[in-house]
Design an enzyme around this catalytic site. Structure first.
Site, mmCIF file in Angstrom:
data_model
loop_
_atom_site.group_PDB
_atom_site.id
_atom_site.type_symbol
_atom_site.label_atom_id
_atom_site.label_comp_id
_atom_site.label_asym_id
_atom_site.label_seq_id
_atom_site.Cartn_x
_atom_site.Cartn_y
_atom_site.Cartn_z
ATOM 1 N N GLY A 92 0.829 -1.289 -0.154
ATOM 2 C CA GLY A 92 -0.002 0.002 -0.036
ATOM 3 C C GLY A 92 0.893 1.377 0.108
ATOM 4 C CE1 TYR A 134 -6.806 2.774 10.535
ATOM 5 C CE2 TYR A 134 -8.267 4.491 9.987
ATOM 6 C CZ TYR A 134 -6.977 3.939 9.843
ATOM 7 O OH TYR A 134 -6.379 4.328 8.712
ATOM 8 C CG ASP A 169 5.499 -7.135 16.003
ATOM 9 O OD1 ASP A 169 4.881 -6.131 15.654
ATOM 10 O OD2 ASP A 169 5.541 -8.159 16.635
ATOM 11 C CB THR A 224 -3.845 0.397 0.147
ATOM 12 O OG1 THR A 224 -4.700 0.427 1.181
ATOM 13 C CG2 THR A 224 -3.178 1.835 0.015
ATOM 14 N N PRO A 225 -4.417 -2.562 -0.481
ATOM 15 C CG PRO A 225 -2.686 -4.077 -0.550
ATOM 16 C CD PRO A 225 -2.849 -2.550 -0.742
#
Ligand SMILES: NC(=O)c1ccc[n+]([C@@H]2O[C@H](COP(=O)([O-])OP(=O)(O)OC[C@H]3O[C@@H](n4cnc5c(N)ncnc54)[C@H](O)[C@@H]3O)[C@@H](O)[C@H]2O)c1
Length: 255
Positions: A20, A154, A63, A191-192
Site C-alpha cells: 500500500g 481506528y 514487528d 490499497t490492500p
C-alpha cells in the site's frame, strides 16, 4: 531548481513498506535517490536481502509493536548504511467495530500497532537521529481528525498519532535535535487495506462508489499521491515544517 534527486544521500526506514502507501513511499523514495529499508512483518524470510527489482531497496523483518525488533532493525540499518535520516511510520491495521460491541482485545490490538508502534518508531528514530537531525513522518488518517461510528479503535489510534506527533516535534525542537516530526492524514486510498475493508461490507461495489462519491473531488486516492507528500516531508524542502498535520483528502474534511 538544480534537478538533483530530492532525497539524494538519505537513508530511510519505511515501516509497513511491504504494501500500500508504505510500498509506494519506499519506491518513490528510491526513485528520488534515497537508500530505503522496508521494515514490515510481511517481509518474506528470504527477503532480508536486497530487493532484486531495485538496488536501493532492502527489506528487513520488523514487528512495530515489539521494542526488541525495533532495536535490532535500527542497529542493522546503521551497520549497513552508517546512519538513518528518515523514518516513516506507515505500518497500521484497521478493525471495524463500535463502542458497544467491539472486543477489548481487538481494540487493544489496533492501538498496539497504530499507537505503540508509532511511539516506538519515534523513540528509535529520535535516538538514532539526534546528533545529525532527520525527519519522522507518521501516517495518521482523516480518522485522526473526524470520527466514524464503526471505527472506534481506528479513530482513537489515529487521533493519538496526531498529538503524539506534535509532542515528539516539540521535544526535538526544544532539544535542538534538528529532527522534524509531522503527521499525514489521507482519506480513502486504494490499497490492500482499503480493498479488505470494502470487501467486508454487504455490497462492496456500492460501498466503493459511495466512498468515492463522499470525496469532494469524486474519487479515492492512489498510494503514489500520498507518497509524493511524504517525499516532501522527508526532503529538506520541508525544513521549517514540524509538528504539522498535513491533510491529503480530496477536500473531505473541508466540508
Ligand atoms: N488505505 C487507506 O484508505 C488509508 C487511509 C488513511 C490512512 N491510512 C493509513 O496508512 C497506513 C498504510 O495503510 P495501507 O492502506 O497502505 O495498508 P496495507 O494493509 O496495504 O499496508 C500496511 C502494512 O503494514 C504492515 N504491518 C501491519 N502490522 C504490522 C506490524 N505489527 N509490524 C510491521 N508491519 C506491520 C502490513 O504487513 C502491511 O504491509 C496505515 O497506517 C493506515 O492506517 C490508510
Amino acid at each position: 531548481m538544480t534537478g538533483a534527486p530530492r532525497l539524494a544521500g538519505k537513508v530511510a526506514l519505511v515501516t509497513g513498506g511491504a504494501s500500500g502507501i508504505g510500498r509506494a513511499t519506499a519506491l518513490r523514495f528510491a526513485a528520488h535517490g534515497a537508500q530505503v529499508v522496508i521494515g514490515d512483518l510481511a517481509v518474506a524470510e528470504n527477503a532480508s536481502e536486497r530487493d532484486a527489482e531495485q538496488d536501493a531497496l532492502t527489506s528487513l523483518v520488523l514487528d512495530v509493536t515489539n521494542e526488541a525488533s525495533w532495536a535490532r532493525v535500527v542497529e542493522e540499518v546503521e551497520r549497513r548504511f552508517g546512519k538513518l535520516d528518515v523514518v516513516v511510520n506507515g505500518a497500521g491495521i484497521v478493525v471495524v467495530g463500535d463502542v458497544e460491541t467491539m472486543e477489548l482485545e481487538a481494540f487493544r490490538r489496533v492501538l498496539a500497532v497504530n499507537v505503540e508502534g508509532v511511539f516506538l518508531g519515534c523513540r528509535y528514530a529520535v535516538r538514532a537521529m539526534k546528533e545529525s537531525g532527520g525527519s519522522i513522518v507518521n501516517i495518521s488518517s482523516v480518522s485522526g481528525i473526524i470520527g466514524t461510528p464503526n471505527l472506534v479503535a481506528y479513530d482513537a489510534s489515529k487521533g493519538a498519532v496526531r498529538l503524539l506527533t506534535k509532542s515528539v516535534a516539540l521535544y526535538c525542537a526544544k532539544r535542538r535535535y534538528g529532527i522534524r516530526c509531522n503527521s499525514v492524514h489521507p482519506t480513502f486510498v486504494d490499497t490492500p487495506m482499503f480493498k479488505r475493508v470494502v470487501a467486508g461490507t454487504r455490497d462492496p461495489e456500492w460501498t466503493k462508489n459511495a466512498l468515492a462519491a463522499a470525496v469532494p473531488i469524486g474519487r479515492v486516492a492512489q498510494p503514489e499521491e500520498i507518497a509524493d507528500l511524504i517525499v516532501y516531508l522527508a526532503s529538506d524542502e520541508s525544513k521549517f515544517v514540524t509538528g504539522s498535520e498535513l491533510v491529503i483528502d480530496g477536500g473531505l474534511t473541508a466540508q
